[in-house]
Motif scaffolding. Structure first.
Motif, PDB file in Angstrom:
ATOM      1  N   UNK A   3      -1.442 -13.754  10.457  1.00 59.03           N
ATOM      2  CA  UNK A   3      -1.096 -15.161  10.298  1.00 59.03           C
ATOM      3  C   UNK A   3      -0.438 -15.693  11.567  1.00 59.03           C
ATOM      4  N   UNK A   4      -0.465 -17.024  11.694  1.00 55.40           N
ATOM      5  CA  UNK A   4       0.240 -17.722  12.764  1.00 55.40           C
ATOM      6  C   UNK A   4       1.527 -18.288  12.171  1.00 55.40           C
ATOM      7  N   UNK A   5       2.664 -17.844  12.711  1.00 57.82           N
ATOM      8  CA  UNK A   5       3.978 -18.260  12.231  1.00 57.82           C
ATOM      9  C   UNK A   5       4.631 -19.196  13.238  1.00 57.82           C
ATOM     10  N   UNK A   6       5.376 -20.162  12.731  1.00 56.01           N
ATOM     11  CA  UNK A   6       6.236 -20.976  13.591  1.00 56.01           C
ATOM     12  C   UNK A   6       7.623 -21.002  12.977  1.00 56.01           C
ATOM     13  N   UNK A   7       8.573 -20.368  13.671  1.00 46.95           N
ATOM     14  CA  UNK A   7       9.968 -20.395  13.253  1.00 46.95           C
ATOM     15  C   UNK A   7      10.682 -21.386  14.173  1.00 46.95           C
ATOM     16  N   UNK A 112       3.689 -14.710  16.214  1.00 47.01           N
ATOM     17  CA  UNK A 112       4.937 -15.329  15.772  1.00 47.01           C
ATOM     18  C   UNK A 112       5.485 -16.170  16.907  1.00 47.01           C
ATOM     19  N   UNK A 113       5.629 -17.459  16.653  1.00 50.55           N
ATOM     20  CA  UNK A 113       6.142 -18.372  17.665  1.00 50.55           C
ATOM     21  C   UNK A 113       7.508 -18.892  17.228  1.00 50.55           C
ATOM     22  N   UNK A 136       0.104 -20.991   9.756  1.00 51.42           N
ATOM     23  CA  UNK A 136      -0.040 -20.545   8.373  1.00 51.42           C
ATOM     24  C   UNK A 136       1.301 -20.549   7.657  1.00 51.42           C
ATOM     25  N   UNK A 137       2.355 -20.278   8.405  1.00 53.33           N
ATOM     26  CA  UNK A 137       3.674 -20.192   7.792  1.00 53.33           C
ATOM     27  C   UNK A 137       4.703 -20.855   8.681  1.00 53.33           C
ATOM     28  N   UNK A 138       5.508 -21.748   8.096  1.00 52.81           N
ATOM     29  CA  UNK A 138       6.584 -22.440   8.795  1.00 52.81           C
ATOM     30  C   UNK A 138       7.917 -21.966   8.233  1.00 52.81           C
ATOM     31  N   UNK A 139       8.831 -21.608   9.120  1.00 57.52           N
ATOM     32  CA  UNK A 139      10.146 -21.119   8.703  1.00 57.52           C
ATOM     33  C   UNK A 139      11.206 -21.887   9.476  1.00 57.52           C
TER      34      UNK A 139
END
Length: 199
Positions: A3-7, A112-113, A136-139
């Motif tokens: 997945x592509x993550x953006x924290x 993970x970005x 895909x996922x925002x944190x």
């Protein structure tokens, strides 16, 4: 499935500490990660990821014209790559964010970005905007307002003790130039509190 993550979070929310922690966790299990940071992020030296608490380590530099898919594909061809970790992702171009999405979808590698959502004037950065559209996922990573202790949602730029509401979108700086704030104190910073801190 990768997945592509953006924290994301305001300045001081621990994004750089988190990316260093994630890298350490992978590497302590003998896994290889690729650490990346944009060239413009030179506050602690070119190609350096550094947290405000003093932890830092080198990373590969992303230039404005770097094709991230090609760079990461080359790494995959030569190493058993477990994950890609990108610091200060707000400085990526729209095209580079799309290239990271291709890495996830075509190479099946997690990306993970970490970065700011918006600039000191509450406008989205190009990279952040595209990550909100593509991830895909925002944190959300949280920190508190410098003035009231509520959740900080942005950061206010200062120069000579005065809040700045216009200027260049990108101005690299740390605690001397920016303070995390809630929305109310972004509009109404408590300058007397800042004066008291100097004394």
């Amino acid at each position: 499935m990768a997945q592509l993550y953006f924290e994301y979070g305001a300045m001081g929310s621990g994004k750089s500490i988190e990316i260093l922690k994630v890298a350490h966790n992978y590497e302590s299990q003998g896994k290889h990660v690729l650490l990346l940071t944009p060239l413009i992020n030179d506050r602690d030296g070119e190609g350096m990821i550094a947290s405000r608490i003093g932890l830092k380590r080198p990373a590969h530099v992303i230039e404005p014209d770097t094709n991230l898919f090609d760079m990461i594909k080359n790494e995959v061809d030569h190493h058993d790559l477990a994950a890609v970790l990108v610091d200060e992702a707000q400085f990526l171009t729209k095209e580079q964010v799309d290239q990271l999405a291709y890495v996830v979808d075509e190479l099946n590698k997690p990306v993970m970005t970490f970065g700011l959502r918006q600039d000191a004037f509450n406008n989205l950065f190009e990279g952040s905007k595209r990550l909100f559209e593509m991830a895909d996922k925002l944190v959300e990573m949280k920190t508190i307002c410098s003035f009231c202790g509520r959740k900080a949602t942005t950061q206010l730029r200062f120069a000579d003790g005065k809040p700045q509401y216009k200027g260049s979108q990108i101005q690299i700086g740390g605690d001397e130039a920016y303070k995390p704030t809630c929305r109310y104190h972004w509009f109404h910073p408590d300058l007397t509190m800042m004066d008291n801190e100097k004394e």
